[in-house]
Motif scaffolding. Structure first.
Motif, PDB file in Angstrom:
ATOM      1  N   LEU A 181     -21.653 -28.153 -48.053  1.00 23.42           N
ATOM      2  CA  LEU A 181     -21.074 -27.169 -47.138  1.00 23.42           C
ATOM      3  C   LEU A 181     -22.122 -26.645 -46.158  1.00 23.42           C
ATOM      4  CD1 LEU A 181     -18.683 -25.129 -49.473  1.00 23.42           C
ATOM      5  CD2 LEU A 181     -18.167 -27.062 -47.969  1.00 23.42           C
ATOM      6  N   GLU A 182     -23.375 -26.567 -46.600  1.00 25.85           N
ATOM      7  CA  GLU A 182     -24.439 -26.158 -45.680  1.00 25.85           C
ATOM      8  C   GLU A 182     -24.587 -27.175 -44.551  1.00 25.85           C
ATOM      9  OE1 GLU A 182     -29.195 -25.037 -45.625  1.00 25.85           O
ATOM     10  OE2 GLU A 182     -28.398 -26.419 -47.116  1.00 25.85           O
ATOM     11  N   VAL A 183     -24.541 -28.460 -44.904  1.00 24.84           N
ATOM     12  CA  VAL A 183     -24.632 -29.505 -43.876  1.00 24.84           C
ATOM     13  C   VAL A 183     -23.446 -29.403 -42.919  1.00 24.84           C
ATOM     14  CG1 VAL A 183     -24.593 -31.991 -43.462  1.00 24.84           C
ATOM     15  CG2 VAL A 183     -25.979 -31.066 -45.325  1.00 24.84           C
ATOM     16  N   LEU A 184     -22.245 -29.200 -43.466  1.00 25.30           N
ATOM     17  CA  LEU A 184     -21.064 -29.070 -42.614  1.00 25.30           C
ATOM     18  C   LEU A 184     -21.192 -27.885 -41.665  1.00 25.30           C
ATOM     19  CD1 LEU A 184     -18.101 -29.793 -45.083  1.00 25.30           C
ATOM     20  CD2 LEU A 184     -19.096 -31.320 -43.379  1.00 25.30           C
ATOM     21  N   SER A 185     -21.798 -26.805 -42.143  1.00 23.15           N
ATOM     22  CA  SER A 185     -21.938 -25.614 -41.300  1.00 23.15           C
ATOM     23  C   SER A 185     -22.876 -25.849 -40.126  1.00 23.15           C
ATOM     24  CB  SER A 185     -22.445 -24.429 -42.135  1.00 23.15           C
ATOM     25  OG  SER A 185     -23.809 -24.596 -42.484  1.00 23.15           O
ATOM     26  N   LYS A 186     -23.690 -26.903 -40.213  1.00 20.56           N
ATOM     27  CA  LYS A 186     -24.661 -27.194 -39.158  1.00 20.56           C
ATOM     28  C   LYS A 186     -24.283 -28.430 -38.346  1.00 20.56           C
ATOM     29  CE  LYS A 186     -28.472 -25.143 -41.780  1.00 20.56           C
ATOM     30  NZ  LYS A 186     -29.777 -25.381 -42.438  1.00 20.56           N
ATOM     31  N   LEU A 187     -23.039 -28.882 -38.471  1.00 19.27           N
ATOM     32  CA  LEU A 187     -22.639 -30.107 -37.780  1.00 19.27           C
ATOM     33  C   LEU A 187     -22.827 -30.008 -36.271  1.00 19.27           C
ATOM     34  CD1 LEU A 187     -19.425 -31.481 -39.526  1.00 19.27           C
ATOM     35  CD2 LEU A 187     -21.684 -32.515 -39.410  1.00 19.27           C
ATOM     36  N   ASP A 188     -22.513 -28.854 -35.704  1.00 18.18           N
ATOM     37  CA  ASP A 188     -22.640 -28.702 -34.249  1.00 18.18           C
ATOM     38  C   ASP A 188     -24.058 -28.987 -33.785  1.00 18.18           C
ATOM     39  OD1 ASP A 188     -20.013 -28.114 -33.942  1.00 18.18           O
ATOM     40  OD2 ASP A 188     -20.276 -25.945 -33.859  1.00 18.18           O
ATOM     41  N   SER A 189     -25.035 -28.436 -34.510  1.00 16.64           N
ATOM     42  CA  SER A 189     -26.426 -28.634 -34.104  1.00 16.64           C
ATOM     43  C   SER A 189     -26.899 -30.051 -34.405  1.00 16.64           C
ATOM     44  CB  SER A 189     -27.335 -27.624 -34.814  1.00 16.64           C
ATOM     45  OG  SER A 189     -27.251 -27.766 -36.223  1.00 16.64           O
ATOM     46  N   LEU A 190     -26.351 -30.665 -35.473  1.00 15.39           N
ATOM     47  CA  LEU A 190     -26.753 -32.028 -35.814  1.00 15.39           C
ATOM     48  C   LEU A 190     -26.238 -33.035 -34.798  1.00 15.39           C
ATOM     49  CD1 LEU A 190     -26.188 -32.043 -39.686  1.00 15.39           C
ATOM     50  CD2 LEU A 190     -28.365 -31.970 -38.481  1.00 15.39           C
ATOM     51  N   LEU A 191     -25.041 -32.763 -34.257  1.00 13.87           N
ATOM     52  CA  LEU A 191     -24.456 -33.680 -33.285  1.00 13.87           C
ATOM     53  C   LEU A 191     -24.974 -33.412 -31.882  1.00 13.87           C
ATOM     54  CD1 LEU A 191     -20.763 -33.705 -34.575  1.00 13.87           C
ATOM     55  CD2 LEU A 191     -22.516 -35.429 -34.949  1.00 13.87           C
TER      56      LEU A 191
END
Length: 220
Positions: free
Chosen positions: A210-220
Motif C-alpha cells: 500500500l505504501e508503494v501504491l500511495s507513491k504511484l504518481d511520483s514513481l510514474l
C-alpha cells in the motif's frame, strides 16, 4: 519511466486480465485499432462489478466504528476487513473511484475521496495506524508512515479529530477489526510462536504494498 518498465506494466495488466477472464468476470474481444487488432477485456459479469461497487461505497460512507457487513466479503472469508481496505486503496490509487461514485452528490463524493485518502494514509504505514500515534496500534510514528495522495498528512489527523467525526470513528473501527484479524488463531497466545510471526510478516507486506501504491504518481 523506461520503455522496458512500460512493457512490464502491460504484461502485468494482461496477466491480471487473463485471471479475471478465467474467473468469468471479464471476456476477451478483438477490436480493430487502425492498423492492427488488439485484445480488449470488457466486463462479462456485472453482478461482480456491482458487488465491488457496493463494498467500496459502503465502506467509504460508513459513519460509525462498526464495519458494515455490506462492505465485506461473505462470512467465512479470511481477513475480510483487510481485504476491503486493500480493495478501497487499490481503487483509489488507480483513480477508478469516480466510476463507483456516479450516484453520489458532490459533498458525498468529496467526503468519500477524503475517507479513501485517510484509509490509505493509515494502512500504508507499519504498524497500521502509526500515521496517527494516539490510535493505539503500534508504538509511535514509523519510518514507513506516509500521507495519502490528495492532502499531505491527512491520515495523521484521524486521531486528533480534525477529520469528520464519522470518518474518524469509521477508520478507528477498521483499525480495531484489522487488529483482531492479525491475532493468531493457533500457536498459543497473541503474537507468540511461529504462527504469530507469520501473521505479522503478512500484514507488514500489505502495508509495504500500500505504501508503494500511495507513491504511484511520483514513481510514474
Amino acid at each position: 519511466m523506461s520503455v522496458n518498465n512500460w512493457i512490464d506494466l502491460l504484461s502485468v495488466r494482461e496477466r491480471l486480465a487473463k485471471g479475471l477472464v478465467d474467473k468469468g468476470v471479464l471476456r476477451t474481444e478483438k477490436r480493430n485499432f487502425l492498423l492492427f487488432d488488439m485484445a480488449t477485456h470488457p466486463v462479462a459479469d456485472y453482478t461482480t462489478k456491482s458487488n465491488l461497487i457496493t463494498h467500496v461505497t459502503t465502506l467509504l460512507t460508513a459513519t460509525t466504528s462498526t464495519v458494515p457487513s455490506a462492505a465485506l466479503d461473505k462470512e467465512g472469508t479470511q481477513c475480510r476487513v483487510i481485504r476491503a481496505v486493500c480493495l478501497v486503496c487499490a481503487a483509489y490509487t488507480a483513480s477508478v473511484l469516480d466510476n463507483a461514485f456516479g450516484r453520489m452528490g458532490y459533498e458525498e463524493r468529496e467526503g468519500a475521496f477524503q475517507r479513501a485518502d485517510e484509509i490509505l494514509g493509515e494502512f500504508a504505514s507499519w504498524p497500521f495506524g502509526s500515521a496517527g500515534e494516539s490510535v493505539g496500534f503500534g508504538s509511535g510514528s514509523s519510518s514507513l508512515s506516509t500521507p495519502g495522495r490528495r492532502k499531505a498528512g491527512a491520515g495523521s489527523r484521524i486521531a486528533t479529530g480534525s477529520s469528520g467525526d464519522g470518518s474518524r470513528e469509521s477508520i478507528l473501527g477498521l483499525l480495531q477489526e484489522v487488529r483482531k484479524e492479525m491475532m493468531p488463531t493457533t500457536g498459543g497466545g497473541t503474537g507468540g510462536g511461529a504462527q504469530g510471526e507469520e501473521e505479522d510478516v503478512g500484514f507488514e507486506l500489505v502495508a509495504g504494498v500500500l505504501e508503494v501504491l500511495s507513491k504511484l504518481d511520483s514513481l510514474l
